[in-house]
Design a protein around this motif. Structure first.
Motif, PDB file in Angstrom:
ATOM      1  N   MET A  18     -96.197 -49.200  47.592  1.00  0.00           N
ATOM      2  CA  MET A  18     -95.577 -48.723  46.519  1.00  0.00           C
ATOM      3  C   MET A  18     -95.370 -48.953  45.131  1.00  0.00           C
ATOM      4  O   MET A  18     -94.636 -49.065  43.989  1.00  0.00           O
ATOM      5  N   SER A  19     -95.938 -50.627  45.369  1.00  0.00           N
ATOM      6  CA  SER A  19     -95.243 -52.040  44.206  1.00  0.00           C
ATOM      7  C   SER A  19     -96.057 -52.200  44.014  1.00  0.00           C
ATOM      8  O   SER A  19     -96.002 -52.992  42.603  1.00  0.00           O
ATOM      9  N   GLN A  20     -98.019 -51.367  44.336  1.00  0.00           N
ATOM     10  CA  GLN A  20     -98.732 -51.805  43.158  1.00  0.00           C
ATOM     11  C   GLN A  20     -99.491 -50.961  41.585  1.00  0.00           C
ATOM     12  O   GLN A  20     -99.210 -49.552  42.226  1.00  0.00           O
ATOM     13  N   ALA A  21     -99.704 -51.428  40.914  1.00  0.00           N
ATOM     14  CA  ALA A  21    -100.436 -50.510  40.192  1.00  0.00           C
ATOM     15  C   ALA A  21    -101.279 -50.803  39.009  1.00  0.00           C
ATOM     16  O   ALA A  21    -100.605 -52.280  38.580  1.00  0.00           O
ATOM     17  N   ASP A  26     -96.219 -47.356  35.072  1.00  0.00           N
ATOM     18  CA  ASP A  26     -94.814 -47.680  36.871  1.00  0.00           C
ATOM     19  C   ASP A  26     -95.845 -48.144  38.045  1.00  0.00           C
ATOM     20  O   ASP A  26     -96.614 -47.108  38.124  1.00  0.00           O
ATOM     21  N   THR A  27     -95.402 -48.427  39.135  1.00  0.00           N
ATOM     22  CA  THR A  27     -95.579 -48.610  40.236  1.00  0.00           C
ATOM     23  C   THR A  27     -94.980 -47.023  40.992  1.00  0.00           C
ATOM     24  O   THR A  27     -94.455 -47.051  40.359  1.00  0.00           O
ATOM     25  N   PRO A  28     -95.790 -46.646  41.782  1.00  0.00           N
ATOM     26  CA  PRO A  28     -95.086 -45.172  42.938  1.00  0.00           C
ATOM     27  C   PRO A  28     -93.887 -45.697  42.918  1.00  0.00           C
ATOM     28  O   PRO A  28     -93.101 -44.548  43.374  1.00  0.00           O
ATOM     29  N   GLN A  30     -91.736 -47.051  41.689  1.00  0.00           N
ATOM     30  CA  GLN A  30     -90.677 -47.470  40.339  1.00  0.00           C
ATOM     31  C   GLN A  30     -90.557 -45.619  39.910  1.00  0.00           C
ATOM     32  O   GLN A  30     -89.115 -44.844  39.296  1.00  0.00           O
ATOM     33  N   PRO A  97     -88.448 -53.533  46.258  1.00  0.00           N
ATOM     34  CA  PRO A  97     -90.389 -53.489  46.907  1.00  0.00           C
ATOM     35  C   PRO A  97     -89.956 -54.748  48.270  1.00  0.00           C
ATOM     36  O   PRO A  97     -89.295 -55.517  48.158  1.00  0.00           O
ATOM     37  N   ASN A 135     -97.307 -43.163  49.281  1.00  0.00           N
ATOM     38  CA  ASN A 135     -98.149 -43.117  48.892  1.00  0.00           C
ATOM     39  C   ASN A 135     -99.460 -43.058  50.083  1.00  0.00           C
ATOM     40  O   ASN A 135    -100.481 -42.687  49.712  1.00  0.00           O
ATOM     41  N   HIS A 212     -95.641 -44.121  30.793  1.00  0.00           N
ATOM     42  CA  HIS A 212     -95.633 -44.734  31.855  1.00  0.00           C
ATOM     43  C   HIS A 212     -95.844 -44.107  33.252  1.00  0.00           C
ATOM     44  O   HIS A 212     -96.143 -44.505  34.464  1.00  0.00           O
ATOM     45  N   SER A 215    -100.963 -41.609  36.325  1.00  0.00           N
ATOM     46  CA  SER A 215    -101.371 -42.591  36.904  1.00  0.00           C
ATOM     47  C   SER A 215    -102.890 -42.283  36.518  1.00  0.00           C
ATOM     48  O   SER A 215    -103.172 -41.539  36.353  1.00  0.00           O
TER      49      SER A 215
END
Length: 756
Positions: A18-21, A26-28, A30, A97, A135, A212, A215
């Protein structure tokens, strides 16, 4: 106890996935944080009784009732089930995270167990829900999944899910918002439900989101495909809903008003000897959120309660405190006050009784829109308990509908209420039959105005070509089929009030970030920006034609004319006759002298108050009526301040004093005492603050130019004693306190203190 609240567990995946983008997005996690804050804000602003819990899985620590050495690890109940408050809001802002894996199915079990523990033995819960944010990138075990789903159904727990995508479509696609994604399961009562209207029905109802929050296109991993399948099975089995981040942001970015349960007001409608039991419901009412009412708080610590203690003193040398028991109400009668006891006040009240009587009937075309009064429209139906009377009511509505008639009604809410006049308009749609009640004005409420007849002058008559162009403008800006799918655009039930939206966004932003500027987005205009641009582009050609056909002429061109004949006009009678006939005016022989013509030209060219003869200019502008009286007064006030500030010694004081006297006389004649009283209050404050200008105020005192009192003008709230005391030597603060009542007359007038 009636079931009127919901238990909602917010289950959030804070794992590594969830912290990857991609860069610039923005990450999922955020985006999830933004959605959670919107949900909590909505609950608090609505003063909802719903209770929320925050459960994080994938956390580095473990805090739940089911945890042991091997099971339900890395699942943290960060906020136990309770009504939404700022503590929950702060917990959401603290979400970071995690680095430890946790099982999605275990998190759902912990949430269901938490809801069961917190609601067991308590009443008033209409529904129990789990709102899952993920996600589906975190590995999990689906062992005993069917048993868990059956347990959720037995406990009547509904599971909803929000994520970047659910594999059916790409949310970056513009068509995604109109697809079936998530809406085939959109059940009433869902956290995304807004006032019973599907936000995706109209493009005008879909707010745009910032880039932002979108995705990039990215293929799903095998783990995500498996997770989406499992989550979809859980959601479908529990009759929940699936939403993408895009859909959730679009719905939650618009503030939802507090839902109010419809309450019927019962009357007995009387028509001659016929009596029918009816119920009235509020159909339309001006929304005035109570949160907008400002409260006084202690600036150093807003949580500290403030006690208001009022006391009253006599305005004399003794300055004696008056006890509450010694006070009584009173009305102003001229310059004196007439005390009124409570018994007398009760006798003065208009005596009435609750009623809803039809006085007679009128043609519906007589009810002009300009006669509608009040801010509320009521729907009137027959009371369900009286079936026979309901048939009579239906017949009355149908007869009024067929004859295009309305009923004139005398309505009184209770014995303590004043009676009002209104009309009933019949309404028949499908199988619903009712009447709408709208309030009408009395004679004292109607204001009549006399305006010049534009048709009397020939040059005001539009040509056929001009009328055709205006018709084309109306056609090109028609909203009936302007929305996507050929539906009506900007429907009132789907358009939010931009003032209310801005206020709620501002309050929320200030509560979250007290020091940051209010840089807000997603206003109502931005939500419908694409549709507005489309309508503007469609009507641009017609607007250009209007500019060509309706030419605006500069009336100040006369000042540039230098020839004597053109400047002062021709005395040729035939020329004047032709000009008068063109304007549709009667022809008269003008024997005005040369000086009078020159003065008339100067008078017509005057637009602002000058510094050479300000008093004469002011009177001329007031006589012309353009600009408005308040605008001319503002010009005069500004000029007086400039004369005082720019004066070398007292060289300009006499001219400024003359302007003050002229302003006072004119405001008195026009029954506008507030304008002069506000200005003189400001003038005294400025004279007390600026060295060297107290001499001018001394001139005001010597000339006894005080506030306009109620003896001089009935519109004034200043009594002679206050006006006399106003001219005495006082500090600026005392002046403002003593004259504070002057500024309470008319809230619609612009404030001179802010303008000058």
């Amino acid at each position: 106890m009636a079931a009127n609240k919901e238990a909602l567990a917010l289950v959030v995946d804070i794992g590594v996935g969830m912290s990857q983008a991609a860069p610039g997005f923005d990450t999922p996690l955020q985006i999830t944080s933004d959605i959670l804050q919107m949900i909590v804000q909505r609950k608090m602003f609505q003063q909802s009784k719903d209770e929320l819990a925050l459960i994080l899985y994938g956390a580095d620590d473990t805090n739940n009732e089911l945890a042991d050495d091997d099971n339900y690890q890395n699942i943290n109940v960060a906020f136990a089930l309770a009504p939404a408050n700022w503590h929950l809001f702060e917990e959401i802002q603290k979400i970071r995270p995690g680095n430890s894996p946790a099982d999605l199915v275990d998190a759902v079990v912990v949430a269901a167990d938490h809801l069961r523990r917190e609601t067991e033995g308590k009443r008033g819960y209409a529904a129990k829900r789990i709102l899952l944010f993920t996600n589906a990138a975190t590995p999990f075990s689906d062992n005993n999944l069917q048993v868990i789903v059956d347990s959720l159904r037995q406990q009547d727990i509904i599971v909803d899910a929000i994520g970047p995508t659910w594999g059916q479509q790409d949310e970056g696609n513009e068509d995604a918002a109109d697809g079936d994604d998530g809406h085939q399961n959109n059940q009433p009562g869902s956290p995304m439900q807004t006032n019973g209207h599907d936000q995706e029905e109209s493009a005008s109802a879909r707010p745009t989101t910032n880039n932002h929050h979108q995705s990039p296109k990215k293929p799903l991993t095998p783990q995500q495909k498996t997770g989406i399948r499992v989550i979809s099975d859980i959601v479908n089995t529990t009759e929940g809903s699936l939403f993408t981040f895009r859909e959730a942001l679009g719905i939650l970015s618009v503030h939802q008003s507090k839902s109010v349960k419809p309450t019927a007001t019962k009357y007995v409608m009387q028509l001659a000897d016929l009596k029918l039991h009816i119920c009235t419901y509020i159909q339309v009412k001006d929304n005035k959120p109570g949160i907008f009412r400002l409260k006084k708080v202690y600036a150093r610590d807003p949580t500290t309660e403030i006690k208001v203690d009022r006391s009253r003193y006599t305005r004399d040398e003794q300055d004696e405190e008056i006890e509450k028991e010694e006070l009584t109400d009173g009305f102003r009668y001229g310059t004196t006050f007439v005390p009124i006891t409570k018994e007398t006040l009760e006798d003065m009240k208009y005596q009435s009784e609750k009623c809803f009587s039809i006085i007679g009937f009128s043609d519906a075309n007589m009810m002009r829109r300009s006669l509608y009064l009040g801010d509320t429209v009521y729907e009137v139906i027959a009371e369900p308990a009286y079936e026979e009377e309901a048939q009579t009511f239906t017949g009355l509505v149908q007869a009024m509908y067929e004859t295009n008639s309305v009923a004139i009604v005398r309505k009184c809410f209770s014995e303590r209420s004043s009676p009002e006049l209104g009309f009933l308009r019949p309404h028949i749609a499908h199988d619903h039959i009712c009447m709408y009640y709208v309030k009408l004005p009395f004679a004292e409420d109607v204001r009549g105005f006399d305006f010049d007849n534009l048709d009397a002058i020939k040059r005001n008559q539009p040509s056929e070509e001009q009328l055709k162009t205006i018709d084309n403008l109306i056609t090109t800006m028609d909203l009936t089929h302007a929305d996507q799918g050929g539906e009506e655009a900007f429907q009132p039930e789907l358009i939010s009030n931009p003032y209310i939206q801005r206020m709620f966004q501002s309050i929320a932003r200030r509560a979250i970030s007290p020091e940051e500027p209010l840089a807000l987005t997603n206003t109502v205009m931005e939500m419908n920006d694409a549709l507005i641009r489309s309508i503007a582009a469609r009507s641009k050609r017609t607007i250009d034609e209007i500019h060509d056909q309706f030419v605006l002429r500069d009336t100040n061109r006369r000042q540039k004319i230098t020839t004597g004949d053109a400047l002062f006009g021709s005395n040729d009678i035939s020329t004047k006759k032709a000009r008068h006939e063109e304007n549709g005016e009667e022809t008269t022989i003008d024997s005005t002298s040369f000086e009078a013509q020159a003065a008339a030209k100067k008078k017509a060219a005057l637009k602002t108050v000058g510094t050479v003869t300000p008093a004469e200019d002011f009177k001329i502008l007031v006589e012309q009526g353009s600009p408005s009286f308040s605008d001319v007064c503002k010009q005069m006030c500004t000029l007086i301040i400039d004369l005082i500030n720019n004066s070398h010694g007292d060289s300009l004081f006499d001219k400024a004093l003359q302007c003050v006297q002229c302003l006072r006389e004119t405001c008195l004649a026009k029954l506008e005492p507030k304008l002069f009283n506000d200005f003189e209050t400001l003038l005294k404050r400025k004279a007390a603050d600026v060295d060297g200008r107290k001499d001018f105020w001394k001139k005001i005192v010597d000339e006894k130019i005080s506030l306009i009192t109620s003896e001089e003008c009935i519109e004034s709230n200043v009594i002679p004693v206050e006006a006399k005391k106003f001219l005495e030597e006082e500090t600026a603060n005392e002046v403002m306190n003593n004259t504070s009542t002057v500024g309470d007359q008319d809230e619609n007038e612009e404030d001179l203190f802010d303008l000058i």
